[in-house]
Design a protein around this motif. Structure first.
Motif, PDB file in Angstrom:
ATOM      1  N   ARG A 211       0.817  -1.209   0.000  1.00 50.56           N
ATOM      2  CA  ARG A 211       0.000   0.000   0.000  1.00 50.56           C
ATOM      3  C   ARG A 211       0.851   1.258   0.000  1.00 50.56           C
ATOM      4  NH1 ARG A 211      -5.391  -0.333   3.439  1.00 50.56           N
ATOM      5  NH2 ARG A 211      -5.874   1.244   1.873  1.00 50.56           N
ATOM      6  N   VAL A 212       2.015   1.223   0.634  1.00 51.26           N
ATOM      7  CA  VAL A 212       2.931   2.364   0.555  1.00 51.26           C
ATOM      8  C   VAL A 212       3.441   2.513  -0.870  1.00 51.26           C
ATOM      9  CG1 VAL A 212       5.176   3.255   1.301  1.00 51.26           C
ATOM     10  CG2 VAL A 212       3.593   2.293   2.984  1.00 51.26           C
ATOM     11  N   GLY A 213       3.714   1.394  -1.537  1.00 54.99           N
ATOM     12  CA  GLY A 213       4.108   1.465  -2.944  1.00 54.99           C
ATOM     13  C   GLY A 213       3.034   2.097  -3.798  1.00 54.99           C
ATOM     14  N   GLU A 214       1.777   1.791  -3.495  1.00 53.77           N
ATOM     15  CA  GLU A 214       0.669   2.403  -4.231  1.00 53.77           C
ATOM     16  C   GLU A 214       0.608   3.901  -3.971  1.00 53.77           C
ATOM     17  OE1 GLU A 214      -2.242  -1.568  -4.198  1.00 53.77           O
ATOM     18  OE2 GLU A 214      -2.606   0.077  -2.792  1.00 53.77           O
ATOM     19  N   ILE A 215       0.848   4.314  -2.731  1.00 52.83           N
ATOM     20  CA  ILE A 215       0.866   5.755  -2.422  1.00 52.83           C
ATOM     21  C   ILE A 215       1.869   6.473  -3.314  1.00 52.83           C
ATOM     22  CG2 ILE A 215       1.472   7.504  -0.707  1.00 52.83           C
ATOM     23  CD1 ILE A 215       0.491   5.605   1.457  1.00 52.83           C
ATOM     24  N   LYS A 216       3.062   5.889  -3.448  1.00 54.60           N
ATOM     25  CA  LYS A 216       4.115   6.544  -4.242  1.00 54.60           C
ATOM     26  C   LYS A 216       3.677   6.718  -5.698  1.00 54.60           C
ATOM     27  CE  LYS A 216       7.842   4.805  -1.285  1.00 54.60           C
ATOM     28  NZ  LYS A 216       8.995   3.884  -1.158  1.00 54.60           N
ATOM     29  N   GLU A 217       2.986   5.714  -6.234  1.00 59.57           N
ATOM     30  CA  GLU A 217       2.505   5.827  -7.616  1.00 59.57           C
ATOM     31  C   GLU A 217       1.438   6.910  -7.738  1.00 59.57           C
ATOM     32  OE1 GLU A 217       1.962   2.227 -10.077  1.00 59.57           O
ATOM     33  OE2 GLU A 217       2.329   1.114  -8.222  1.00 59.57           O
ATOM     34  N   VAL A 218       0.533   6.959  -6.779  1.00 53.50           N
ATOM     35  CA  VAL A 218      -0.532   7.966  -6.812  1.00 53.50           C
ATOM     36  C   VAL A 218       0.045   9.372  -6.621  1.00 53.50           C
ATOM     37  CG1 VAL A 218      -2.641   8.774  -5.665  1.00 53.50           C
ATOM     38  CG2 VAL A 218      -2.294   6.327  -6.065  1.00 53.50           C
ATOM     39  N   ALA A 219       1.033   9.485  -5.740  1.00 52.80           N
ATOM     40  CA  ALA A 219       1.677  10.786  -5.515  1.00 52.80           C
ATOM     41  C   ALA A 219       2.342  11.293  -6.798  1.00 52.80           C
ATOM     42  CB  ALA A 219       2.699  10.669  -4.398  1.00 52.80           C
TER      43      ALA A 219
END
Length: 237
Positions: free
Chosen positions: A62-70
């Motif tokens: 989920r942190v990896g997903e945050i980075k993509e969304v950011a």
């Protein structure tokens, strides 16, 4: 009322990764495209049981997903206040003072540090306990005071999510609508797809059709094609 988003500095309080997209993903695209600054304060993330084939998503996923969304939105910064399973879906075990303090002054992107012109947070009537904690903590952190001594954002909004309709109290109608164009809706859906562990097929509260349908409904209520609905707690012109 016309609002110049290009001059704004937005601070979004998201209990979990994806709440910022579900609640205000269209506005984040609109504001950032206009030239605004955008900061996202996540309160917690942890391993999460879900209805995927695997049955769960990990905090690291989920942190990896945050980075993509950011990267997708080109946020100016983001931060996780209480990472880990001790806090995820357990924010109601923390004293409100501790959560409010993070939002007000202790986070690197706190109200004191960022000095936002607008703060966006969940609605307090959400069924989710973490959302309720976030809403109440923001309400405390932004309490009225002497603006010469404490920063007062001029705009304080509660965003809505489709799942918020699952509650016992009647859902109040939004008292502020933000018009969106098709590009903003596409950006919102694309961002939600980047949260692959949380995105689902219809019928689901986090499906593409649900996001589109709510935007169409709110748009119709404002006489435009698409919109997001908000509850304004403070609006100082």
């Amino acid at each position: 009322m016309m609002f110049d988003w290009s001059q704004q500095r937005l601070l979004v309080i998201a209990p979990h990764p994806d709440d910022e997209v579900l609640g205000c993903g269209g506005l984040l695209h609109k504001a950032k495209s206009a030239g605004a600054e955008v900061y996202v304060q996540f309160l917690t993330v942890g391993d999460t049981a879900d209805v995927s084939d695997k049955g769960f998503s990990t905090a690291s996923e989920r942190v990896g997903e945050i980075k993509e969304v950011a990267d997708h939105y080109r946020w100016d910064d983001w931060h996780i206040a209480f990472p880990g399973d001790d806090y995820h879906l357990r924010l109601d075990t923390l004293p409100r003072f501790e959560v409010a303090n993070i939002i007000e002054r202790q986070s690197p992107i706190s109200v004191t540090s960022v000095r936002p012109t607008a703060v966006l947070a969940p609605h307090r009537l959400s069924y989710n306990q973490d959302h309720q904690v976030a809403a109440e903590a923001v309400h405390t952190a932004l309490r009225p005071s002497d603006a010469r001594r404490r920063h007062h954002p001029c705009l304080v909004l509660s965003y809505e999510e489709a799942a918020d309709q699952w509650r016992q109290e009647p859902a109040p109608a939004p008292n502020m609508l933000v018009e969106l164009d098709e590009a903003a809706i596409e950006a919102k859906i694309a961002a939600m797809r980047l949260y692959g562990s949380q995105f689902h097929d219809h019928p689901h509260t986090r499906s593409e059709l649900t996001l589109q349908s709510l935007a169409v409904l709110r748009g119709m209520q404002g006489g435009v094609a698409f919109a997001e609905g908000y509850h304004a707690t403070r609006m100082l012109a």
